[in-house]
Scaffold this motif. Sequence first.
Motif, PDB file in Angstrom:
ATOM      1  N   TYR A  23      -0.087  -6.513   0.432  1.00  0.00           N
ATOM      2  CA  TYR A  23      -1.501  -6.157   0.267  1.00  0.00           C
ATOM      3  C   TYR A  23      -1.674  -4.648   0.360  1.00  0.00           C
ATOM      4  N   VAL A  24      -2.752  -4.180  -0.256  1.00  0.00           N
ATOM      5  CA  VAL A  24      -3.151  -2.777  -0.141  1.00  0.00           C
ATOM      6  C   VAL A  24      -4.671  -2.735   0.024  1.00  0.00           C
ATOM      7  N   ARG A  25      -5.123  -1.762   0.820  1.00  0.00           N
ATOM      8  CA  ARG A  25      -6.555  -1.501   0.969  1.00  0.00           C
ATOM      9  C   ARG A  25      -6.729   0.009   0.871  1.00  0.00           C
ATOM     10  N   SER A  26      -7.702   0.442   0.091  1.00  0.00           N
ATOM     11  CA  SER A  26      -7.955   1.850  -0.113  1.00  0.00           C
ATOM     12  C   SER A  26      -9.349   2.203   0.402  1.00  0.00           C
ATOM     13  N   ALA A  27      -9.517   3.430   0.848  1.00  0.00           N
ATOM     14  CA  ALA A  27     -10.813   3.893   1.339  1.00  0.00           C
ATOM     15  C   ALA A  27     -11.803   4.122   0.192  1.00  0.00           C
ATOM     16  N   GLN A  28     -11.291   4.197  -1.039  1.00  0.00           N
ATOM     17  CA  GLN A  28     -12.147   4.411  -2.203  1.00  0.00           C
ATOM     18  C   GLN A  28     -11.672   3.525  -3.347  1.00  0.00           C
ATOM     19  N   ASP A  29     -12.514   3.301  -4.339  1.00  0.00           N
ATOM     20  CA  ASP A  29     -12.078   2.580  -5.532  1.00  0.00           C
ATOM     21  C   ASP A  29     -10.869   3.318  -6.099  1.00  0.00           C
ATOM     22  N   SER A  30      -9.821   2.572  -6.449  1.00  0.00           N
ATOM     23  CA  SER A  30      -8.586   3.205  -6.902  1.00  0.00           C
ATOM     24  C   SER A  30      -7.917   2.384  -7.991  1.00  0.00           C
ATOM     25  N   ASN A  31      -7.230   3.088  -8.871  1.00  0.00           N
ATOM     26  CA  ASN A  31      -6.309   2.465  -9.810  1.00  0.00           C
ATOM     27  C   ASN A  31      -4.917   2.686  -9.244  1.00  0.00           C
ATOM     28  N   ILE A  32      -4.217   1.598  -8.979  1.00  0.00           N
ATOM     29  CA  ILE A  32      -2.931   1.678  -8.291  1.00  0.00           C
ATOM     30  C   ILE A  32      -1.833   1.077  -9.157  1.00  0.00           C
ATOM     31  N   ARG A  33      -0.754   1.801  -9.275  1.00  0.00           N
ATOM     32  CA  ARG A  33       0.466   1.296  -9.908  1.00  0.00           C
ATOM     33  C   ARG A  33       1.432   0.978  -8.768  1.00  0.00           C
ATOM     34  N   ASP A  46      -0.102  -2.835 -12.501  1.00  0.00           N
ATOM     35  CA  ASP A  46      -1.253  -1.983 -12.252  1.00  0.00           C
ATOM     36  C   ASP A  46      -2.409  -2.853 -11.774  1.00  0.00           C
ATOM     37  N   ILE A  47      -3.139  -2.365 -10.781  1.00  0.00           N
ATOM     38  CA  ILE A  47      -4.312  -3.090 -10.281  1.00  0.00           C
ATOM     39  C   ILE A  47      -5.442  -2.094 -10.023  1.00  0.00           C
ATOM     40  N   HIS A  48      -6.638  -2.614  -9.928  1.00  0.00           N
ATOM     41  CA  HIS A  48      -7.792  -1.813  -9.531  1.00  0.00           C
ATOM     42  C   HIS A  48      -8.279  -2.368  -8.192  1.00  0.00           C
ATOM     43  N   THR A  49      -8.457  -1.491  -7.216  1.00  0.00           N
ATOM     44  CA  THR A  49      -8.960  -1.924  -5.913  1.00  0.00           C
ATOM     45  C   THR A  49     -10.368  -1.398  -5.710  1.00  0.00           C
ATOM     46  N   GLN A  50     -11.143  -2.143  -4.938  1.00  0.00           N
ATOM     47  CA  GLN A  50     -12.476  -1.689  -4.559  1.00  0.00           C
ATOM     48  C   GLN A  50     -12.417  -1.174  -3.129  1.00  0.00           C
ATOM     49  N   ALA A  51     -13.169  -0.150  -2.856  1.00  0.00           N
ATOM     50  CA  ALA A  51     -13.145   0.510  -1.547  1.00  0.00           C
ATOM     51  C   ALA A  51     -13.292  -0.491  -0.409  1.00  0.00           C
ATOM     52  N   CYS A 104      18.230  -7.882   4.758  1.00  0.00           N
ATOM     53  CA  CYS A 104      17.156  -7.995   3.778  1.00  0.00           C
ATOM     54  C   CYS A 104      16.099  -6.931   4.042  1.00  0.00           C
ATOM     55  N   SER A 105      15.643  -6.285   2.956  1.00  0.00           N
ATOM     56  CA  SER A 105      14.590  -5.280   3.081  1.00  0.00           C
ATOM     57  C   SER A 105      13.650  -5.349   1.882  1.00  0.00           C
ATOM     58  N   ILE A 106      12.419  -4.901   2.102  1.00  0.00           N
ATOM     59  CA  ILE A 106      11.397  -4.860   1.060  1.00  0.00           C
ATOM     60  C   ILE A 106      10.918  -3.424   0.949  1.00  0.00           C
ATOM     61  N   THR A 107      10.922  -2.898  -0.277  1.00  0.00           N
ATOM     62  CA  THR A 107      10.431  -1.555  -0.544  1.00  0.00           C
ATOM     63  C   THR A 107       9.235  -1.664  -1.475  1.00  0.00           C
ATOM     64  N   LEU A 108       8.150  -1.000  -1.117  1.00  0.00           N
ATOM     65  CA  LEU A 108       6.933  -1.017  -1.913  1.00  0.00           C
ATOM     66  C   LEU A 108       6.568   0.423  -2.251  1.00  0.00           C
ATOM     67  N   SER A 109       6.489   0.726  -3.548  1.00  0.00           N
ATOM     68  CA  SER A 109       6.107   2.061  -4.007  1.00  0.00           C
ATOM     69  C   SER A 109       4.744   1.977  -4.660  1.00  0.00           C
ATOM     70  N   LEU A 110       3.844   2.889  -4.263  1.00  0.00           N
ATOM     71  CA  LEU A 110       2.475   2.902  -4.779  1.00  0.00           C
ATOM     72  C   LEU A 110       2.113   4.284  -5.287  1.00  0.00           C
ATOM     73  N   SER A 111       1.406   4.300  -6.387  1.00  0.00           N
ATOM     74  CA  SER A 111       0.844   5.529  -6.921  1.00  0.00           C
ATOM     75  C   SER A 111      -0.625   5.260  -7.193  1.00  0.00           C
ATOM     76  N   ALA A 112      -1.513   6.003  -6.525  1.00  0.00           N
ATOM     77  CA  ALA A 112      -2.955   5.775  -6.658  1.00  0.00           C
ATOM     78  C   ALA A 112      -3.602   6.903  -7.445  1.00  0.00           C
ATOM     79  N   ASN A 113      -4.380   6.522  -8.451  1.00  0.00           N
ATOM     80  CA  ASN A 113      -5.155   7.484  -9.247  1.00  0.00           C
ATOM     81  C   ASN A 113      -4.301   8.627  -9.794  1.00  0.00           C
TER      82      ASN A 113
END
Length: 103
Positions: free
Chosen positions: A26-36, A57-62, A81-90
């Motif tokens: 999951y991801v939560r952003s403080a502002q509306d964001s386009n996230i890859r 790609d997803i769009h999140t609401q603040a 076992c490991s999980i890697t999550l890479s995010l790029s916002a806006n």
Amino acid sequence: MMNAHANLQVWLDTLSNTRPSIVVPYVRSAQDSNIRYRVEVRKHGPGGSSTIGQGGDIHTQAGQATALSEFSLNVAAGDECSITLSLSANGQSASTYHFACPR
């Protein structure tokens, strides 16, 4: 587990009572964001090695938690076992988060 960077909160949830385990990042952003995003799971153990990769790609609401994907995971005793999550916002540079696989 939760990490904060660039106004993003990132965590994993495991759906209870499922075999194999279902993991949802999951991801939560403080502002509306386009996230890859890109999720990569690496597992190595006596039974062999495997890698799972998902992205999109997803769009999140603040302020609202948004599920990025969903995948099943079966981790046996002795597995690494490991999980890697890479995010790029806006369009900003990517942030990378590392998690141990839930057992």
